[in-house]
Design a protein around this motif. Structure first.
Motif, PDB file in Angstrom:
ATOM      1  N   UNK A 128       0.817  -1.211   0.000  1.00 17.40           N
ATOM      2  CA  UNK A 128       0.000   0.000   0.000  1.00 17.40           C
ATOM      3  C   UNK A 128       0.855   1.268   0.000  1.00 17.40           C
ATOM      4  N   UNK A 129       2.148   1.099   0.101  1.00 18.27           N
ATOM      5  CA  UNK A 129       3.030   2.245   0.272  1.00 18.27           C
ATOM      6  C   UNK A 129       2.992   3.245  -0.863  1.00 18.27           C
ATOM      7  N   UNK A 130       2.828   2.771  -2.081  1.00 16.78           N
ATOM      8  CA  UNK A 130       2.876   3.673  -3.238  1.00 16.78           C
ATOM      9  C   UNK A 130       1.712   4.656  -3.279  1.00 16.78           C
ATOM     10  N   UNK A 131       0.656   4.378  -2.546  1.00 19.82           N
ATOM     11  CA  UNK A 131      -0.518   5.260  -2.582  1.00 19.82           C
ATOM     12  C   UNK A 131      -0.334   6.515  -1.738  1.00 19.82           C
ATOM     13  N   UNK A 132       0.559   6.458  -0.745  1.00 18.40           N
ATOM     14  CA  UNK A 132       0.594   7.518   0.263  1.00 18.40           C
ATOM     15  C   UNK A 132       1.944   8.222   0.311  1.00 18.40           C
ATOM     16  N   UNK A 133       1.943   9.496  -0.041  1.00 19.28           N
ATOM     17  CA  UNK A 133       3.137  10.315   0.124  1.00 19.28           C
ATOM     18  C   UNK A 133       3.135  10.999   1.483  1.00 19.28           C
ATOM     19  N   UNK A 134       1.942  11.282   1.987  1.00 16.50           N
ATOM     20  CA  UNK A 134       1.814  12.001   3.253  1.00 16.50           C
ATOM     21  C   UNK A 134       1.341  11.056   4.355  1.00 16.50           C
ATOM     22  N   UNK A 135       2.163  10.924   5.396  1.00 20.33           N
ATOM     23  CA  UNK A 135       1.833  10.087   6.548  1.00 20.33           C
ATOM     24  C   UNK A 135       2.095  10.893   7.818  1.00 20.33           C
ATOM     25  N   UNK A 136       1.096  10.951   8.669  1.00 21.37           N
ATOM     26  CA  UNK A 136       1.263  11.567   9.983  1.00 21.37           C
ATOM     27  C   UNK A 136       0.985  10.494  11.033  1.00 21.37           C
ATOM     28  N   UNK A 137       1.980  10.216  11.865  1.00 16.73           N
ATOM     29  CA  UNK A 137       1.832   9.221  12.922  1.00 16.73           C
ATOM     30  C   UNK A 137       1.533   9.869  14.258  1.00 16.73           C
ATOM     31  N   UNK A 138       1.397   9.028  15.267  1.00 19.19           N
ATOM     32  CA  UNK A 138       1.045   9.531  16.582  1.00 19.19           C
ATOM     33  C   UNK A 138       2.132  10.348  17.241  1.00 19.19           C
ATOM     34  N   UNK A 139       3.368  10.225  16.759  1.00 20.50           N
ATOM     35  CA  UNK A 139       4.476  10.980  17.325  1.00 20.50           C
ATOM     36  C   UNK A 139       5.128  11.920  16.308  1.00 20.50           C
ATOM     37  N   UNK A 140       4.454  12.139  15.194  1.00 21.02           N
ATOM     38  CA  UNK A 140       4.996  13.043  14.174  1.00 21.02           C
ATOM     39  C   UNK A 140       4.995  14.480  14.665  1.00 21.02           C
ATOM     40  N   UNK A 141       3.924  14.845  15.343  1.00 21.24           N
ATOM     41  CA  UNK A 141       3.748  16.203  15.848  1.00 21.24           C
ATOM     42  C   UNK A 141       3.654  16.173  17.369  1.00 21.24           C
ATOM     43  N   UNK A 142       3.585  17.337  17.972  1.00 20.08           N
ATOM     44  CA  UNK A 142       3.486  17.409  19.428  1.00 20.08           C
ATOM     45  C   UNK A 142       2.141  16.896  19.932  1.00 20.08           C
TER      46      UNK A 142
END
Length: 217
Positions: A128-142
């Protein structure tokens, strides 16, 4: 009917991918490390969605064991990594939906409370990786979901307005996140609902199969 959104932001676990068995095994290995009994996967499924720390906290609370999570989390994260790719599967309709969205020129992104470093390897392993350029995880931001911050960060990255975007998720956390961001939402019925009755949630579209996302509401 034309699809009315320029961007669809997906939750990951319980929405695109069924990873509950792997997450449960990581939790249980951690409990065993602390001489505590394993817990049935059906119970652990009810704890998934608020991030790794909350998940582990729920497990030790369930076990009746007072513990400093700062002591537990390093070991849990080792198990989490080891169990990441044991038995994950892609839900029916996910690939068809992503293919159709891409063919229509609609952007897609992932906004999850899973630690970011585990998201890309999981997506890649499930092709599924090729579909997503933008990923925000639980620790990406504050801040993480249910804060609106991660979702609005994705919107800003694509240079869009919230009204042009749709969130797709499976839990109360996702419902709260979409509401906080004032974003329209579709709630899937097959994920980790944690006791939520999708049909009782006001203002969201309920779908049983991700392919329904592309049909007229």
């Amino acid at each position: 009917m034309d699809f009315p959104y320029s961007l669809v932001v997906f939750d990951l676990d319980g929405t695109l991918v069924d990873s509950a068995s792997d997450i449960s095994e990581a939790v249980n290995r951690t409990l065993v490390d602390w001489s505590l009994p394993r817990v049935d996967e059906t119970v652990i499924r009810g704890w998934i969605g608020d991030g790794a720390r909350a998940l582990v906290g729920s497990a030790f609370e369930h076990a009746g064991k007072a513990i400093d999570l700062d002591e537990v989390m390093p070991g849990f994260m080792v198990h989490y990594a080891d169990c990441l790719l044991l038995y994950p599967s892609v839900y029916p309709g996910v690939v068809d939906t992503l293919e159709t969205l891409r063919a229509r020129g609609i952007e897609v992104a992932v906004c999850t409370n899973k630690p970011e470093r585990f998201v890309r390897p999981l997506l890649e392993a499930l092709q599924l990786g090729d579909y997503f350029e933008c990923i925000v995880g639980g620790d990406t931001l504050a801040q993480r979901k249910p804060s609106a911050v991660p979702l609005l960060h994705v919107v800003e990255k694509f240079g869009l307005q919230v009204s042009q975007c749709l969130m797709v998720g499976d839990s109360a956390t996702d419902v709260e996140t979409a509401a906080a961001a004032n974003m329209q939402m579709a709630l899937v019925t097959y994920g980790y609902l944690r006791g939520v009755d999708p049909h009782a949630v006001a203002g969201v579209r309920v779908i049983d199969d991700l392919r329904e996302l592309l049909l007229a509401a």
